[in-house]
Design a protein around this motif. Structure first.
Motif, PDB file in Angstrom:
ATOM      1  N   LEU A 151      -8.949   8.997  -6.225  1.00  0.00           N
ATOM      2  CA  LEU A 151      -8.754   9.727  -5.253  1.00  0.00           C
ATOM      3  C   LEU A 151      -7.711  10.710  -5.644  1.00  0.00           C
ATOM      4  O   LEU A 151      -7.744  11.893  -5.264  1.00  0.00           O
ATOM      5  N   LEU A 152      -6.501  10.187  -5.938  1.00  0.00           N
ATOM      6  CA  LEU A 152      -5.358  10.788  -6.131  1.00  0.00           C
ATOM      7  C   LEU A 152      -4.956  11.488  -7.529  1.00  0.00           C
ATOM      8  O   LEU A 152      -4.494  12.774  -7.626  1.00  0.00           O
ATOM      9  N   LEU A 153      -5.715  10.954  -8.562  1.00  0.00           N
ATOM     10  CA  LEU A 153      -5.561  11.510  -9.748  1.00  0.00           C
ATOM     11  C   LEU A 153      -6.724  12.379 -10.375  1.00  0.00           C
ATOM     12  O   LEU A 153      -6.632  13.186 -11.169  1.00  0.00           O
ATOM     13  N   GLY A 154      -7.711  12.053  -9.587  1.00  0.00           N
ATOM     14  CA  GLY A 154      -9.080  12.929  -9.720  1.00  0.00           C
ATOM     15  C   GLY A 154      -9.579  12.960 -11.523  1.00  0.00           C
ATOM     16  O   GLY A 154      -9.496  11.802 -11.582  1.00  0.00           O
ATOM     17  N   ASP A 155      -9.906  14.210 -11.947  1.00  0.00           N
ATOM     18  CA  ASP A 155     -10.539  14.155 -13.253  1.00  0.00           C
ATOM     19  C   ASP A 155      -9.291  13.944 -14.333  1.00  0.00           C
ATOM     20  O   ASP A 155      -9.668  13.721 -15.305  1.00  0.00           O
ATOM     21  N   VAL A 156      -8.140  13.651 -13.981  1.00  0.00           N
ATOM     22  CA  VAL A 156      -7.124  13.172 -14.804  1.00  0.00           C
ATOM     23  C   VAL A 156      -7.382  11.706 -15.357  1.00  0.00           C
ATOM     24  O   VAL A 156      -7.241  11.467 -16.337  1.00  0.00           O
ATOM     25  N   PHE A 161       0.900  -1.350  -0.081  1.00  0.00           N
ATOM     26  CA  PHE A 161      -0.049   0.047   0.097  1.00  0.00           C
ATOM     27  C   PHE A 161       0.786   1.323  -0.027  1.00  0.00           C
ATOM     28  O   PHE A 161       0.530   2.332  -0.658  1.00  0.00           O
ATOM     29  N   VAL A 162       1.923   1.449   0.712  1.00  0.00           N
ATOM     30  CA  VAL A 162       2.792   2.335   0.902  1.00  0.00           C
ATOM     31  C   VAL A 162       3.747   2.745  -0.470  1.00  0.00           C
ATOM     32  O   VAL A 162       3.500   3.776  -0.944  1.00  0.00           O
ATOM     33  N   LEU A 163       3.961   1.723  -1.149  1.00  0.00           N
ATOM     34  CA  LEU A 163       4.689   1.767  -2.562  1.00  0.00           C
ATOM     35  C   LEU A 163       3.606   2.176  -3.595  1.00  0.00           C
ATOM     36  O   LEU A 163       4.017   2.743  -4.314  1.00  0.00           O
ATOM     37  N   LEU A 164       2.428   1.673  -3.427  1.00  0.00           N
ATOM     38  CA  LEU A 164       1.550   1.917  -4.163  1.00  0.00           C
ATOM     39  C   LEU A 164       1.176   3.660  -4.444  1.00  0.00           C
ATOM     40  O   LEU A 164       1.121   4.270  -5.228  1.00  0.00           O
ATOM     41  N   LEU A 165       0.923   4.209  -3.207  1.00  0.00           N
ATOM     42  CA  LEU A 165       0.794   5.333  -2.872  1.00  0.00           C
ATOM     43  C   LEU A 165       2.011   6.305  -3.541  1.00  0.00           C
ATOM     44  O   LEU A 165       1.755   7.274  -4.255  1.00  0.00           O
ATOM     45  N   LEU A 166       3.277   5.857  -3.189  1.00  0.00           N
ATOM     46  CA  LEU A 166       4.426   6.407  -3.773  1.00  0.00           C
ATOM     47  C   LEU A 166       4.456   6.348  -5.094  1.00  0.00           C
ATOM     48  O   LEU A 166       5.007   7.576  -5.794  1.00  0.00           O
ATOM     49  N   GLY A 167       3.999   5.330  -5.759  1.00  0.00           N
ATOM     50  CA  GLY A 167       3.954   5.396  -7.348  1.00  0.00           C
ATOM     51  C   GLY A 167       2.904   6.371  -7.812  1.00  0.00           C
ATOM     52  O   GLY A 167       3.342   7.039  -8.857  1.00  0.00           O
ATOM     53  N   PHE A 168       1.969   6.506  -7.125  1.00  0.00           N
ATOM     54  CA  PHE A 168       0.995   7.692  -7.786  1.00  0.00           C
ATOM     55  C   PHE A 168       1.555   8.867  -7.323  1.00  0.00           C
ATOM     56  O   PHE A 168       1.172   9.972  -8.015  1.00  0.00           O
ATOM     57  N   ILE A 169       2.390   9.387  -6.274  1.00  0.00           N
ATOM     58  CA  ILE A 169       2.582  10.819  -6.089  1.00  0.00           C
ATOM     59  C   ILE A 169       3.987  10.760  -6.771  1.00  0.00           C
ATOM     60  O   ILE A 169       4.073  12.183  -6.908  1.00  0.00           O
ATOM     61  N   PRO A 184     -17.963   4.383 -13.032  1.00  0.00           N
ATOM     62  CA  PRO A 184     -17.250   5.086 -14.380  1.00  0.00           C
ATOM     63  C   PRO A 184     -16.320   6.130 -13.868  1.00  0.00           C
ATOM     64  O   PRO A 184     -16.677   6.734 -12.951  1.00  0.00           O
ATOM     65  N   PHE A 185     -15.367   6.062 -14.443  1.00  0.00           N
ATOM     66  CA  PHE A 185     -14.325   7.303 -14.212  1.00  0.00           C
ATOM     67  C   PHE A 185     -14.620   8.503 -15.152  1.00  0.00           C
ATOM     68  O   PHE A 185     -14.185   8.776 -16.297  1.00  0.00           O
ATOM     69  N   THR A 186     -15.532   9.187 -14.621  1.00  0.00           N
ATOM     70  CA  THR A 186     -15.823  10.501 -15.259  1.00  0.00           C
ATOM     71  C   THR A 186     -15.923  11.749 -13.868  1.00  0.00           C
ATOM     72  O   THR A 186     -15.209  11.445 -12.916  1.00  0.00           O
ATOM     73  N   ASP A 187     -16.043  12.934 -14.778  1.00  0.00           N
ATOM     74  CA  ASP A 187     -15.792  13.952 -13.763  1.00  0.00           C
ATOM     75  C   ASP A 187     -16.584  14.070 -12.770  1.00  0.00           C
ATOM     76  O   ASP A 187     -17.867  13.983 -12.934  1.00  0.00           O
ATOM     77  N   GLY A 188     -16.072  14.123 -11.424  1.00  0.00           N
ATOM     78  CA  GLY A 188     -16.762  14.367 -10.234  1.00  0.00           C
ATOM     79  C   GLY A 188     -17.675  13.054  -9.914  1.00  0.00           C
ATOM     80  O   GLY A 188     -18.397  12.992  -9.023  1.00  0.00           O
ATOM     81  N   THR A 189     -17.176  11.772 -10.555  1.00  0.00           N
ATOM     82  CA  THR A 189     -17.849  10.751  -9.855  1.00  0.00           C
ATOM     83  C   THR A 189     -17.575  10.395  -8.302  1.00  0.00           C
ATOM     84  O   THR A 189     -18.550  10.075  -7.637  1.00  0.00           O
ATOM     85  N   LEU A 190     -16.384  10.600  -7.912  1.00  0.00           N
ATOM     86  CA  LEU A 190     -16.078   9.990  -6.645  1.00  0.00           C
ATOM     87  C   LEU A 190     -16.670  11.243  -5.692  1.00  0.00           C
ATOM     88  O   LEU A 190     -17.364  10.726  -4.790  1.00  0.00           O
ATOM     89  N   THR A 191     -16.604  12.496  -6.200  1.00  0.00           N
ATOM     90  CA  THR A 191     -17.161  13.523  -5.129  1.00  0.00           C
ATOM     91  C   THR A 191     -18.501  13.392  -5.120  1.00  0.00           C
ATOM     92  O   THR A 191     -19.337  13.440  -4.052  1.00  0.00           O
ATOM     93  N   SER A 192     -19.277  13.162  -6.442  1.00  0.00           N
ATOM     94  CA  SER A 192     -20.786  12.817  -6.120  1.00  0.00           C
ATOM     95  C   SER A 192     -21.212  11.721  -5.310  1.00  0.00           C
ATOM     96  O   SER A 192     -22.160  11.791  -4.622  1.00  0.00           O
ATOM     97  N   PHE A 193     -20.414  10.617  -5.539  1.00  0.00           N
ATOM     98  CA  PHE A 193     -20.590   9.443  -4.809  1.00  0.00           C
ATOM     99  C   PHE A 193     -20.587   9.633  -3.221  1.00  0.00           C
ATOM    100  O   PHE A 193     -21.421   9.126  -2.441  1.00  0.00           O
TER     101      PHE A 193
END
Length: 468
Positions: A327-332, A291-299, A451-460
């Motif tokens: 969560l980390l990449l957002g709308d990208v 999990f730590v390495l996964l987070l580092l990979g995204f950051i 789905p990976f769309t704009d605001g999906t996570l925020t809306s959820f």
């Protein structure tokens, strides 16, 4: 991790039952019959079949244990009918070991040199077992081993006493270190190949392009680091709890580099809580590091500015990875688009997947041992059957699931060898850790459904909060 089977060996002397020097009260006269001299079953096998046989059960920390996982080179010993507990010893067990304050015997059954006692357990199982063990040690020494188990026929406690001579380890045609080393070398190769796409399409070209294997070294090291943390944690916790482990056999995989390791428990585990501690240690360490390495990979951005380019849809394969990515990449992160990632994300994800696979509640996998330690043998058997069926259905769509269900069915199906005192439940804090491992494994394996769309996570998130 898996256990080896052990068979009783011939011996003309009076046989011994316990490796921990535990005890049981003798009962009425004991028949000397033994109709299955060639049986290979362990006590555990007998429990699952509604009988408890004493010819191949568990052993204590000084002896290796029986189990249902065959390993390369294993040749089971033959059970000899001369190994049995004499009537005089049964009388000692009955009059000096068992009692009203521990386990009041109502009936007994001879089986392959040992004795199965039925009766009423008095007081807490752990305290009664300790008293029985001490009494047996004082009266009979180290000759016999006692188990407090649950009868699958009526879910009532039973006591089994077996001679230690029936718990001798089997010999192997191939030295363990040699066999484990061979498996390890193949696993190193598959870990390297998994990270070299140019060679995956034509494996035979590997021998002509060995220099390309160096390209897979970083990814192989990251995944191996997670695997190493997993196995080392098992070893450290097992040593702390005086549980002996065999040499780990790493299982190679063309799909993800490795399926983890099969590590035998070669001594009797004293109680389910100890088994739970050993079982959760590996996955917790592997998940934490992964999990730590996964987070580092995204950051951390890729060192070459490009990294690896993947389609956003790849993150639908894991609820945990997809959720973190969103969560980390957002709308990208959008459907139908490609994204450049630090390859550390892929490498750490592979390590998390290996841990998740080993956390499946089936057989002698870490997850299977966790489910057994938390809920008992009967529930564990149901989880195993359900997991194998579910993996079988998943294999129609996923080749990794196919290979894993084959591995579980033939090598890790179990059953898990009995622990000395199988009745007491583990403490809640260890149960919580076990449940955490099972949930994390589920989150890694389940797909990400949104789905990976704009605001999906925020809306959820907003919808979830508004519903509270």
């Amino acid at each position: 991790m898996s256990y080896k089977r052990f068979q009783a060996v011939p011996d003309s002397r009076e046989k011994e039952v316990g490796e921990e020097g535990e005890e049981l009260p003798g009962i009425d006269s004991l028949s000397q019959t033994d109709d299955q001299p060639d049986s290979e079953l362990t006590i555990l096998n007998q429990i699952n079949e509604g009988e408890i046989k004493t010819g191949g059960g568990t052993q204590e920390a000084d002896d290796e244990v029986v189990s249902g996982s065959p390993l390369p080179g294993v040749k089971p010993q033959q059970l000899d009918g001369s190994i049995r507990i004499p009537k005089e010893t049964v009388d000692i067990l009955r009059n000096q070991v068992f009692g009203f304050d521990t386990f009041f015997v109502t009936s007994q059954e001879p089986y392959e040199g040992g004795v199965l006692f039925k009766g009423n357990l008095r007081g807490q199982a752990a305290k009664s077992y300790e008293k029985l063990t001490n009494r047996m040690q004082n009266t009979l020494g180290d000759q016999y081993k006692i188990f407090l188990l649950v009868n699958p026929e009526d879910d009532k406690p039973v006591a089994v006493v077996v001679p230690r001579k029936t718990l001798q380890p089997e010999t192997t045609a191939v030295p363990e270190w040699f066999a484990a080393g061979a498996f390890g070398l193949v696993t190193v190769l598959t870990l390297l190949l998994r990270n070299v796409p140019a060679l995956q399409s034509n494996l035979l070209s590997t021998f002509d392009n060995l220099e390309l294997l160096t390209n897979g070294l970083p990814g192989a090291l990251v995944t191996a680091l997670i695997l190493g943390a997993h196995e080392l944690s098992h070893i450290l916790v097992a040593k702390t709890n005086e549980v002996k482990l065999g040499v780990p056999y790493f299982v190679p995989s063309w799909q993800i580099g490795s399926f983890g390791a099969i590590t035998r428990i070669t001594s009797i585990v004293p109680k389910r809580e100890v088994l739970l501690k050993v079982a959760v240690a590996g996955p917790l360490a592997g998940f934490s590091l992964g999990f730590v390495l996964l987070l580092l990979g995204f950051i951390v951005p890729p060192s070459d500015g490009i990294g690896v380019v993947v389609d956003a849809s790849v993150f639908h394969e894991s609820f945990l990875a997809g959720g973190i990515a969103k969560l980390l990449l957002g709308d990208v992160l959008k459907e139908g688009t490609s994204i450049s990632l630090n390859p550390l994300v892929i490498w750490a994800w592979a390590g998390l997947l290996i841990n998740a696979i080993n956390s499946i509640p089936a057989g002698e996998l870490d997850g299977g041992r966790i489910s057994f330690a938390i809920w008992g043998r009967k529930a564990s058997a149901r989880f195993t059957g359900f997991s194998i069926v579910l993996l079988g259905l998943s294999s129609l769509l996923n080749d990794v699931a196919f290979y894993w269900v084959v591995l579980i069915f033939f090598l890790q199906r179990g059953p898990i060898a009995p622990v000395s005192e199988e009745i007491s439940d583990p403490e809640n804090k260890y149960v919580g850790l076990g449940l955490l491992v099972l949930v994390l494994g589920l989150l890694v394996c389940l797909p990400y459904p949104f789905p990976f769309t704009d605001g999906t996570l925020t809306s959820f998130t907003n919808d979830a909060i508004s519903s509270l």
